[in-house]
Enzyme design. Structure first.
Site, PDB file in Angstrom:
ATOM      1  N   LYS A 187      31.806 -24.279 -39.042  1.00 29.95           N
ATOM      2  CA  LYS A 187      31.010 -25.618 -39.243  1.00 29.95           C
ATOM      3  C   LYS A 187      29.768 -25.273 -40.401  1.00 29.95           C
ATOM      4  O   LYS A 187      28.967 -24.538 -40.068  1.00 29.95           O
ATOM      5  CB  LYS A 187      30.353 -25.908 -38.273  1.00 29.95           C
ATOM      6  CG  LYS A 187      29.690 -27.521 -38.452  1.00 29.95           C
ATOM      7  CD  LYS A 187      28.705 -27.747 -37.457  1.00 29.95           C
ATOM      8  CE  LYS A 187      27.095 -27.230 -38.209  1.00 29.95           C
ATOM      9  NZ  LYS A 187      26.727 -27.775 -39.228  1.00 29.95           N
ATOM     10  N   SER A 242      18.520 -20.405 -37.854  1.00 31.03           N
ATOM     11  CA  SER A 242      17.190 -20.268 -37.314  1.00 31.03           C
ATOM     12  C   SER A 242      17.110 -19.585 -35.914  1.00 31.03           C
ATOM     13  O   SER A 242      18.076 -19.760 -35.208  1.00 31.03           O
ATOM     14  CB  SER A 242      16.277 -21.540 -37.497  1.00 31.03           C
ATOM     15  OG  SER A 242      16.894 -22.496 -36.886  1.00 31.03           O
ATOM     16  N   GLU A 263      22.979 -14.169 -36.060  1.00 28.23           N
ATOM     17  CA  GLU A 263      22.110 -13.566 -37.267  1.00 28.23           C
ATOM     18  C   GLU A 263      20.964 -14.705 -37.332  1.00 28.23           C
ATOM     19  O   GLU A 263      21.152 -15.681 -37.920  1.00 28.23           O
ATOM     20  CB  GLU A 263      22.775 -13.542 -38.445  1.00 28.23           C
ATOM     21  CG  GLU A 263      24.053 -12.477 -38.343  1.00 28.23           C
ATOM     22  CD  GLU A 263      23.541 -11.126 -38.586  1.00 28.23           C
ATOM     23  OE1 GLU A 263      22.481 -10.811 -38.824  1.00 28.23           O
ATOM     24  OE2 GLU A 263      24.226 -10.203 -38.147  1.00 28.23           O
ATOM     25  N   LEU A 264      19.566 -14.410 -36.941  1.00 31.03           N
ATOM     26  CA  LEU A 264      18.782 -15.247 -37.112  1.00 31.03           C
ATOM     27  C   LEU A 264      17.568 -14.992 -38.220  1.00 31.03           C
ATOM     28  O   LEU A 264      17.864 -14.360 -39.006  1.00 31.03           O
ATOM     29  CB  LEU A 264      18.102 -15.555 -35.554  1.00 31.03           C
ATOM     30  CG  LEU A 264      19.226 -15.541 -34.690  1.00 31.03           C
ATOM     31  CD1 LEU A 264      18.545 -15.473 -33.227  1.00 31.03           C
ATOM     32  CD2 LEU A 264      20.032 -16.916 -34.595  1.00 31.03           C
ATOM     33  N   CYS A 297      16.926 -14.913 -45.398  1.00 29.24           N
ATOM     34  CA  CYS A 297      16.145 -14.342 -44.144  1.00 29.24           C
ATOM     35  C   CYS A 297      15.755 -12.915 -44.387  1.00 29.24           C
ATOM     36  O   CYS A 297      14.948 -12.616 -43.819  1.00 29.24           O
ATOM     37  CB  CYS A 297      17.227 -14.272 -43.129  1.00 29.24           C
ATOM     38  SG  CYS A 297      18.855 -13.254 -43.832  1.00 29.24           S
ATOM     39  N   GLU A 394       8.511 -17.871 -40.802  1.00 30.45           N
ATOM     40  CA  GLU A 394       9.180 -17.766 -42.012  1.00 30.45           C
ATOM     41  C   GLU A 394       8.872 -18.604 -43.095  1.00 30.45           C
ATOM     42  O   GLU A 394       8.801 -19.822 -42.914  1.00 30.45           O
ATOM     43  CB  GLU A 394      10.639 -17.986 -41.718  1.00 30.45           C
ATOM     44  CG  GLU A 394      11.580 -17.304 -42.283  1.00 30.45           C
ATOM     45  CD  GLU A 394      12.925 -17.384 -41.667  1.00 30.45           C
ATOM     46  OE1 GLU A 394      13.153 -18.273 -40.756  1.00 30.45           O
ATOM     47  OE2 GLU A 394      13.996 -16.666 -41.941  1.00 30.45           O
TER      48      GLU A 394
HETATM   49  P1  NAP Z   1      19.420 -23.917 -38.878  1.00 31.89           P
HETATM   50  O1  NAP Z   1      18.477 -25.336 -38.843  1.00 31.89           O
HETATM   51  O2  NAP Z   1      19.331 -23.075 -37.699  1.00 31.89           O
HETATM   52  O3  NAP Z   1      20.784 -24.244 -39.261  1.00 31.89           O
HETATM   53  C1  NAP Z   1      21.821 -23.243 -39.421  1.00 31.89           C
HETATM   54  C2  NAP Z   1      23.090 -23.886 -39.059  1.00 31.89           C
HETATM   55  O4  NAP Z   1      23.140 -24.305 -37.686  1.00 31.89           O
HETATM   56  C3  NAP Z   1      23.557 -25.268 -39.674  1.00 31.89           C
HETATM   57  O5  NAP Z   1      24.923 -25.304 -40.022  1.00 31.89           O
HETATM   58  C4  NAP Z   1      23.194 -26.134 -38.911  1.00 31.89           C
HETATM   59  O6  NAP Z   1      23.627 -27.504 -38.908  1.00 31.89           O
HETATM   60  C5  NAP Z   1      23.450 -25.758 -37.384  1.00 31.89           C
HETATM   61  N1  NAP Z   1      22.709 -26.273 -36.458  1.00 31.89           N
HETATM   62  C6  NAP Z   1      21.509 -26.844 -36.420  1.00 31.89           C
HETATM   63  N2  NAP Z   1      21.373 -27.409 -35.027  1.00 31.89           N
HETATM   64  C7  NAP Z   1      22.522 -27.154 -34.315  1.00 31.89           C
HETATM   65  C8  NAP Z   1      22.787 -27.444 -33.094  1.00 31.89           C
HETATM   66  N3  NAP Z   1      22.128 -27.800 -32.058  1.00 31.89           N
HETATM   67  N4  NAP Z   1      24.276 -27.051 -32.836  1.00 31.89           N
HETATM   68  C9  NAP Z   1      24.845 -26.454 -33.388  1.00 31.89           C
HETATM   69  N5  NAP Z   1      24.622 -26.049 -34.717  1.00 31.89           N
HETATM   70  C10 NAP Z   1      23.167 -26.600 -35.071  1.00 31.89           C
HETATM   71  O7  NAP Z   1      19.024 -22.824 -40.020  1.00 31.89           O
HETATM   72  P2  NAP Z   1      18.804 -23.364 -41.868  1.00 31.89           P
HETATM   73  O8  NAP Z   1      17.653 -24.016 -42.005  1.00 31.89           O
HETATM   74  O9  NAP Z   1      20.343 -23.851 -42.221  1.00 31.89           O
HETATM   75  O10 NAP Z   1      18.992 -21.830 -42.354  1.00 31.89           O
HETATM   76  C11 NAP Z   1      17.744 -21.043 -42.587  1.00 31.89           C
HETATM   77  C12 NAP Z   1      17.589 -20.028 -41.318  1.00 31.89           C
HETATM   78  O11 NAP Z   1      18.655 -19.348 -41.332  1.00 31.89           O
HETATM   79  C13 NAP Z   1      16.394 -19.234 -41.653  1.00 31.89           C
HETATM   80  O12 NAP Z   1      15.710 -19.215 -40.317  1.00 31.89           O
HETATM   81  C14 NAP Z   1      17.129 -17.962 -41.937  1.00 31.89           C
HETATM   82  O13 NAP Z   1      16.152 -16.793 -41.596  1.00 31.89           O
HETATM   83  C15 NAP Z   1      18.265 -17.888 -41.395  1.00 31.89           C
HETATM   84  N6  NAP Z   1      19.232 -17.001 -41.792  1.00 31.89           N
HETATM   85  C16 NAP Z   1      19.606 -15.845 -41.155  1.00 31.89           C
HETATM   86  C17 NAP Z   1      20.496 -14.767 -41.824  1.00 31.89           C
HETATM   87  C18 NAP Z   1      20.600 -13.648 -41.038  1.00 31.89           C
HETATM   88  O14 NAP Z   1      21.702 -12.888 -41.642  1.00 31.89           O
HETATM   89  N7  NAP Z   1      19.734 -13.258 -40.229  1.00 31.89           N
HETATM   90  C19 NAP Z   1      20.986 -15.304 -42.938  1.00 31.89           C
HETATM   91  C20 NAP Z   1      20.804 -16.464 -43.338  1.00 31.89           C
HETATM   92  C21 NAP Z   1      19.720 -17.278 -42.993  1.00 31.89           C
HETATM   93  P3  NAP Z   1      23.226 -28.804 -39.947  1.00 31.89           P
HETATM   94  O15 NAP Z   1      23.220 -28.225 -41.159  1.00 31.89           O
HETATM   95  O16 NAP Z   1      23.992 -29.988 -39.654  1.00 31.89           O
HETATM   96  O17 NAP Z   1      21.734 -28.767 -39.574  1.00 31.89           O
END
Ligand code: NAP
Length: 490
Positions: A187, A242, A263-264, A297, A394
């Protein structure tokens, strides 16, 4: 449904699928609903993709479950060769994939080109790892029997990815999952579904059997996770996103005791000591901060600079950021594109405004430019007070807060003063200091005199609330396996 808007095909040079990919078929999904995909440089809709329902998600789980025994039994060499062909196809189409990522994510073309190659590399690395799943054989200490240890695929795996690296976050999960013999339901983020659909189409073309890779795009992520995490056929969740959403998913995965890799978020400190090579530190700081426009991230979130070199570093860094060409990612010469959406930009703007109100000094930038799209000026803030929210959250944007220090112990203590622990960067020319500080920093990854740590061959991941498990390297493969112990008497 592999139709696409004519504009997208003209800009990228490839057909971009817009349906759900389930059991080897492109479908409109059960509801026939659509989600708009926006170009962050203009705020305009550039394509519509299928809006998957809970039933579509369960159809995808069913397809992955049906394909699992066949794929798990496929010789590792053949699994690896599928991935190797997928790597070659991604490289052949890397310019198209890069242009597509610019359109749906906003990043500048040089960043997108870097990601296209980096993401393909996960398929090549895991093509090579597929044949290296080792076990163990030993004699029990009592001498009574043998202990045989085997690695088996964990099973149907749900992969959830963010929008900031639309290709790499998908291949970093699909590569090891397929190499280990797992089948997957991916997804992607709703902001960037198109790249994931192209990756799935490439895997199909590379010979991955029907049902091994499934992709469900949806406007309701919680509807998707509610359905799949409640299904006992799902045995693995690999999530990148996140920390906030990670916590929600860990709780949801607990009901079926699903194996989780997380991976957060990050809050990377970047330490520059008085004995650092300042030119090298500027280059490293630039890439650590500005790669992907700060939407990474691994982005340097806080700069701790020794008082003795702080003026020199700050003015040179600000000059470098101020000289960046900001514009739509596909425009000739653009070095910094827009942020992905309005919410992300408002968060960046309010963190800066709050830091300035708390006494930080704006050296360059600090404002929303007057133009369409979700742009924010490249910004350097000096003398940021320790309580400012920008040091604890962040930023995910092109903003560099600088804090000055005089004592190594203070710098390390401040660097560790966060619930995150993904990556830290250290610049010094003293070998003993670099290793001493690296050992003391609470992070899963450390860059010593280097502003980039990501490498498909290295174990990527965080400690504390930055995650659980590792992606990349051999560790990334093991995340998609279960250990089976067989006690044998012969
Ligand atoms: P996010 O809001 O957590 O969303 C990530 C994914 O999760 C998206 O596909 C999102 O879908 C989905 N999601 C959100 N709520 C959900 C739920 N209740 N159930 C299932 N899936 C859900 O993060 P983002 O804003 O896309 O990305 C930025 C974050 O990712 C930052 O915090 C960054 O640090 C982190 N990140 C971490 C790494 C690592 O390797 N540690 C790498 C890259 C990014 P929708 O798009 O439909 O909301």
């Amino acid at each position: 449904m592999t139709s696409t808007t004519a504009d997208l095909a003209a800009i990228t040079g490839i057909d971009v699928p817009t349906g759900l990919f389930i059991g080897g078929e492109w479908t409109k999904g059960r509801s026939g609903g659509l989600i708009g995909v926006t170009d962050p440089a203009t705020g305009e809709i550039i394509a519509e993709v299928a809006d998957g329902t809970a039933e579509d998600a369960l159809d995808a789980v069913g397809a992955a479950h049906a394909a699992l025994p066949g794929w798990a039994a496929t010789p590792p060499r053949e699994r690896g060769e599928c991935l190797r062909r997928a790597w070659a196809l991604m490289m052949e189409r890397s310019e198209a994939i890069a242009r597509l990522m610019v359109l749906e994510n906003g990043k500048a073309l040089p960043d997108a080109r870097g990601e296209a190659t980096y993401s393909a590399e996960f398929f090549r690395w895991y093509a090579e790892e597929a044949v290296r799943l080792e076990g163990a054989l030993m004699t029990a200490p009592s001498g009574a029997n043998r202990i045989l240890v085997q690695r088996q695929p964990v099973g149907v795996s749900v992969l959830i990815t963010p929008w900031n690296f639309p290709a790499a976050m998908a291949t970093r999960k699909i590569g090891p999952a397929l190499a280990a013999g797992c089948t997957v339901v991916l997804k992607p983020a709703k902001e960037t579904p198109l790249t994931a659909l192209v990756v799935a189409d490439i895997l199909r073309e590379a010979g991955v059997p029907d049902g091994v890779v499934n992709v469900v795009t949806t406007s309701s992520a919680s509807r998707f996770s509610g359905a799949v995490l409640g299904d006992p056929r799902v045995r693995k969740l690999s999530f990148t996103g996140s920390t906030e959403v990670g916590r929600v998913l860990l709780k949801a995965a607990a009901d079926q005791v699903i194996n989780c890799s997380m991976e957060l978020g990050g809050n990377a400190p970047f330490l520059i000591f008085e004995d650092a090579d300042i030119k090298a530190a500027l280059d490293g700081a630039f890439v650590a901060k500005m790669r992907n426009g700060g939407e990474a991230c691994t982005a340097a979130n806080r700069f701790y600079v020794h008082e003795a070199v702080a003026d020199e570093f700050t003015s040179a860094f600000a000059a470098r950021l101020a000289a960046l060409k900001v514009g739509p990612g596909l425009e000739e010469g653009t070095e910094l594109g827009p942020l992905v959406n309005e919410d992300t930009r408002s968060k960046v703007a309010s963190l800066v405004d709050e830091a300035v109100a708390a006494g930080s000094k704006v050296v360059t930038g600090g404002a929303v430019p007057d133009r369409p799209g979700y742009f924010y000026e490249p910004t350097v803030l000096d003398h940021v007070p320790s309580g400012a929210g920008i040091l604890h959250e962040e930023i995910f944007g092109p903003v560099a807060p600088i804090v000055r220090f005089t004592d190594e112990a203070d710098a390390v203590r401040w660097a560790n003063d966060t619930e995150y622990g993904l990556v830290s960067y250290v610049y010094t020319s003293d070998l003993r200091r670099s290793l001493r500080v690296a050992e003391a920093l609470e992070a899963g990854m450390i860059g010593i005199n280097r502003g980039v740590v990501s490498d498909p061959a290295a174990p990527f991941g965080g400690v504390k609330q930055s995650g659980l498990g590792r992606e990349g390297g051999h560790d990334g493969l093991l995340e998609f396996t279960e250990t089976k112990y067989i006690a044998v008497e012969w």
